[in-house]
Design a protein around this motif. Structure first.
Motif, PDB file in Angstrom:
ATOM      1  N   LEU A   1       3.898  10.184  -7.088  1.00 28.34           N
ATOM      2  CA  LEU A   1       4.847  10.318  -8.166  1.00 28.34           C
ATOM      3  C   LEU A   1       3.982  10.888  -9.371  1.00 28.34           C
ATOM      4  O   LEU A   1       4.531  11.938 -10.119  1.00 28.34           O
ATOM      5  N   ILE A   2       2.887  10.365  -9.691  1.00 26.86           N
ATOM      6  CA  ILE A   2       2.165  10.587 -11.132  1.00 26.86           C
ATOM      7  C   ILE A   2       1.631  12.103 -10.904  1.00 26.86           C
ATOM      8  O   ILE A   2       1.825  12.787 -11.861  1.00 26.86           O
TER       9      ILE A   2
ATOM     10  N   SER B   1       0.725  -1.182   0.074  1.00 27.77           N
ATOM     11  CA  SER B   1      -0.037  -0.235   0.054  1.00 27.77           C
ATOM     12  C   SER B   1       1.023   1.020   0.151  1.00 27.77           C
ATOM     13  O   SER B   1       0.445   2.254  -0.604  1.00 27.77           O
TER      14      SER B   1
ATOM     15  N   GLY C   1       3.749   1.547  -1.571  1.00 23.74           N
ATOM     16  CA  GLY C   1       4.155   1.537  -2.911  1.00 23.74           C
ATOM     17  C   GLY C   1       3.078   2.212  -3.661  1.00 23.74           C
ATOM     18  O   GLY C   1       3.291   2.861  -4.624  1.00 23.74           O
ATOM     19  N   LEU C   2       1.829   1.705  -3.579  1.00 21.58           N
ATOM     20  CA  LEU C   2       0.722   2.462  -4.370  1.00 21.58           C
ATOM     21  C   LEU C   2       0.572   3.946  -4.023  1.00 21.58           C
ATOM     22  O   LEU C   2       0.436   4.655  -4.961  1.00 21.58           O
TER      23      LEU C   2
ATOM     24  N   LEU D   1       3.160   6.096  -3.131  1.00 21.64           N
ATOM     25  CA  LEU D   1       4.196   6.425  -3.706  1.00 21.64           C
ATOM     26  C   LEU D   1       3.977   6.721  -5.048  1.00 21.64           C
ATOM     27  O   LEU D   1       4.569   7.689  -5.766  1.00 21.64           O
ATOM     28  N   THR D   2       3.534   5.669  -5.817  1.00 25.13           N
ATOM     29  CA  THR D   2       3.247   5.725  -7.297  1.00 25.13           C
ATOM     30  C   THR D   2       2.338   6.954  -7.565  1.00 25.13           C
ATOM     31  O   THR D   2       2.407   7.663  -8.475  1.00 25.13           O
ATOM     32  N   VAL D   3       1.278   6.835  -6.808  1.00 25.58           N
ATOM     33  CA  VAL D   3       0.057   7.872  -7.093  1.00 25.58           C
ATOM     34  C   VAL D   3       0.693   9.363  -6.923  1.00 25.58           C
ATOM     35  O   VAL D   3       0.436  10.432  -7.636  1.00 25.58           O
TER      36      VAL D   3
END
Length: 52
Positions: free
Chosen positions: A44-45, A35, A37-38, A40-42
């Motif tokens: 970053l986007i 979660s 990582g999710l 952090l991905t959001v």
């Protein structure tokens, strides 16, 4: 406080929370880190799109 500072504090607290060194969190598996990582991905986007 700016939004970036608040996000940085929250991310640091989340990183500390996913470290499986406490006995009660050893059986959690990959859930907390997945979660994180999710999130952090959001972030970053959103950062790349200029929304933050």
């Amino acid at each position: 406080m700016s939004l970036g500072t608040i996000l940085l504090v929250v991310l640091i607290l989340m990183l500390l929370g996913v470290i499986p060194v406490w006995p009660h969190s050893r059986a959690w598996g990959y859930g907390p880190s997945g979660s994180l990582g999710l999130v952090l991905t959001v972030l970053l986007i959103l950062l790349l799109l200029g929304k933050i």
